[in-house]
Design an enzyme around this catalytic site. Structure first.
Site, PDB file in Angstrom:
ATOM      1  N   LEU A   1      57.660 -41.343  47.317  1.00  0.00           N
ATOM      2  CA  LEU A   1      57.374 -41.884  48.437  1.00  0.00           C
ATOM      3  C   LEU A   1      57.832 -42.308  49.211  1.00  0.00           C
ATOM      4  O   LEU A   1      59.633 -42.761  48.631  1.00  0.00           O
ATOM      5  CB  LEU A   1      55.947 -43.581  48.744  1.00  0.00           C
ATOM      6  CG  LEU A   1      54.485 -43.181  47.840  1.00  0.00           C
ATOM      7  CD1 LEU A   1      54.283 -44.482  47.679  1.00  0.00           C
ATOM      8  CD2 LEU A   1      54.106 -42.004  48.639  1.00  0.00           C
ATOM      9  N   ASP A   2      58.603 -42.098  50.699  1.00  0.00           N
ATOM     10  CA  ASP A   2      58.712 -42.776  51.777  1.00  0.00           C
ATOM     11  C   ASP A   2      59.386 -43.603  51.704  1.00  0.00           C
ATOM     12  O   ASP A   2      58.310 -44.258  51.551  1.00  0.00           O
ATOM     13  CB  ASP A   2      58.480 -41.844  52.871  1.00  0.00           C
ATOM     14  CG  ASP A   2      57.672 -41.241  53.724  1.00  0.00           C
ATOM     15  OD1 ASP A   2      58.671 -40.492  52.963  1.00  0.00           O
ATOM     16  OD2 ASP A   2      57.478 -40.197  54.349  1.00  0.00           O
ATOM     17  N   LYS A   3      60.237 -44.389  52.086  1.00  0.00           N
ATOM     18  CA  LYS A   3      60.917 -46.166  52.456  1.00  0.00           C
ATOM     19  C   LYS A   3      60.247 -46.582  53.392  1.00  0.00           C
ATOM     20  O   LYS A   3      59.499 -47.801  52.523  1.00  0.00           O
ATOM     21  CB  LYS A   3      62.186 -45.895  53.047  1.00  0.00           C
ATOM     22  CG  LYS A   3      62.605 -47.334  52.838  1.00  0.00           C
ATOM     23  CD  LYS A   3      63.753 -47.104  53.884  1.00  0.00           C
ATOM     24  CE  LYS A   3      63.981 -48.800  53.769  1.00  0.00           C
ATOM     25  NZ  LYS A   3      66.067 -48.798  54.714  1.00  0.00           N
TER      26      LYS A   3
ATOM     27  N   ARG B   1      52.934 -37.070  56.606  1.00  0.00           N
ATOM     28  CA  ARG B   1      53.791 -37.387  57.934  1.00  0.00           C
ATOM     29  C   ARG B   1      53.978 -35.717  59.188  1.00  0.00           C
ATOM     30  O   ARG B   1      53.484 -35.423  60.294  1.00  0.00           O
ATOM     31  CB  ARG B   1      54.885 -37.741  58.229  1.00  0.00           C
ATOM     32  CG  ARG B   1      54.957 -39.059  57.893  1.00  0.00           C
ATOM     33  CD  ARG B   1      56.754 -39.774  57.149  1.00  0.00           C
ATOM     34  NE  ARG B   1      56.608 -41.595  56.907  1.00  0.00           N
ATOM     35  CZ  ARG B   1      56.113 -42.360  57.678  1.00  0.00           C
ATOM     36  NH1 ARG B   1      55.870 -42.123  58.521  1.00  0.00           N
ATOM     37  NH2 ARG B   1      55.675 -43.686  55.601  1.00  0.00           N
TER      38      ARG B   1
END
Ligand code: URA
Length: 234
Positions: free
Chosen positions: A107-109, A194
């Site tokens: 998962l992204d930051k 995104r």
């Protein structure tokens, strides 16, 4: 299969309690027991469940799967130089485990939510393979109101992301209101959610993964985790 006995020092070092040489000190300090008796020798052959450390059962053996509620701001990487890591949310000795714990996908930051970690290499390989299509549900907050055609575009299986050679598989958009949605995808492309919204002219301002296959976060708070029992894995 019946578990086989291993040397006490090998078992404890593989679980990150101490290096094989440090275990001699732990033995002298009488912190290790085998079936309730103080362990004396590093080369004693033991079963995992026979051993206690500081009066407590050992951490789970290799093959564990952890379900974490990843908070925003933590990174799915082993590299300390990059900031706060999801591994910092686990007991410090787990960093020393061999085989090593890794996140199953990333998962992204800036994304929160359900993250799995494992030290089971075969499971990791199976679940991160491009052929594995487990549904993942994301809750997204959008910068701009929906136009109305996004659901059809995402469901079409024709949406191309910048720099990719094949279109995204059909994904299911559920509209909550004009800037809040859930999106179910079955792939794990880089920054996929995104980028899907960027491809339809919008921008995701907050993203949270609420489920993966049949797994959900339940009442885990951000930063909390639990070890999955065998019958609950993906
Ligand atoms: N899609 C994203 O854009 N980010 C994530 O972290 C996961 C899916």
């Amino acid at each position: 299969m019946k578990p086989s006995k291993v040397r006490l020092d090998k078992l404890l070092s593989s679980l990150g309690y101490a290096s094989r040489s440090e275990i001699k000190t732990l033995l002298r300090e009488e912190r290790i027991t085998i079936n309730g008796d103080i362990a004396k020798k590093a080369d004693t052959k033991v079963l995992h469940e026979e051993v206690q450390f500081d009066g407590k059962p050992l951490d789970p053996p290799s093959g564990m799967v952890i379900l974490m509620h990843k908070p925003v701001g933590f990174i799915c990487s082993h590299d300390d130089g990059e900031g706060r890591l999801v591994y910092d949310l686990l007991p410090a000795r787990w960093r020393m485990r061999d085989p090593k714990l890794s996140t199953i996908g990333r998962l992204d930051k800036d994304t929160s939510g359900l993250l799995l970690l494992t030290d089971d290499g075969a499971l990791l390989h199976r679940l991160t393979s491009p052929r594995h299509h487990v549904p993942k549900v994301y809750e997204a907050t959008l910068d701009r109101p929906l136009k109305g055609n996004e659901g059809a575009i995402f469901a079409s299986g024709t949406l191309m992301l910048n720099g990719e050679k094949s279109p995204c598989l059909p994904a299911k958009l559920t509209v909550i209101d004009d800037t809040h949605v859930t999106l179910e995808i079955t792939e794990g492309r880089y920054h996929q959610v995104r980028r899907m919204f960027a491809a339809v002219g919008n921008h995701v301002t907050a993203l949270h993964r609420s489920s993966l296959g049949t797994l959900t976060l339940g009442d885990l708070a951000p930063g909390e985790y639990r070890i999955l029992p065998e019958d609950e894995s993906v």
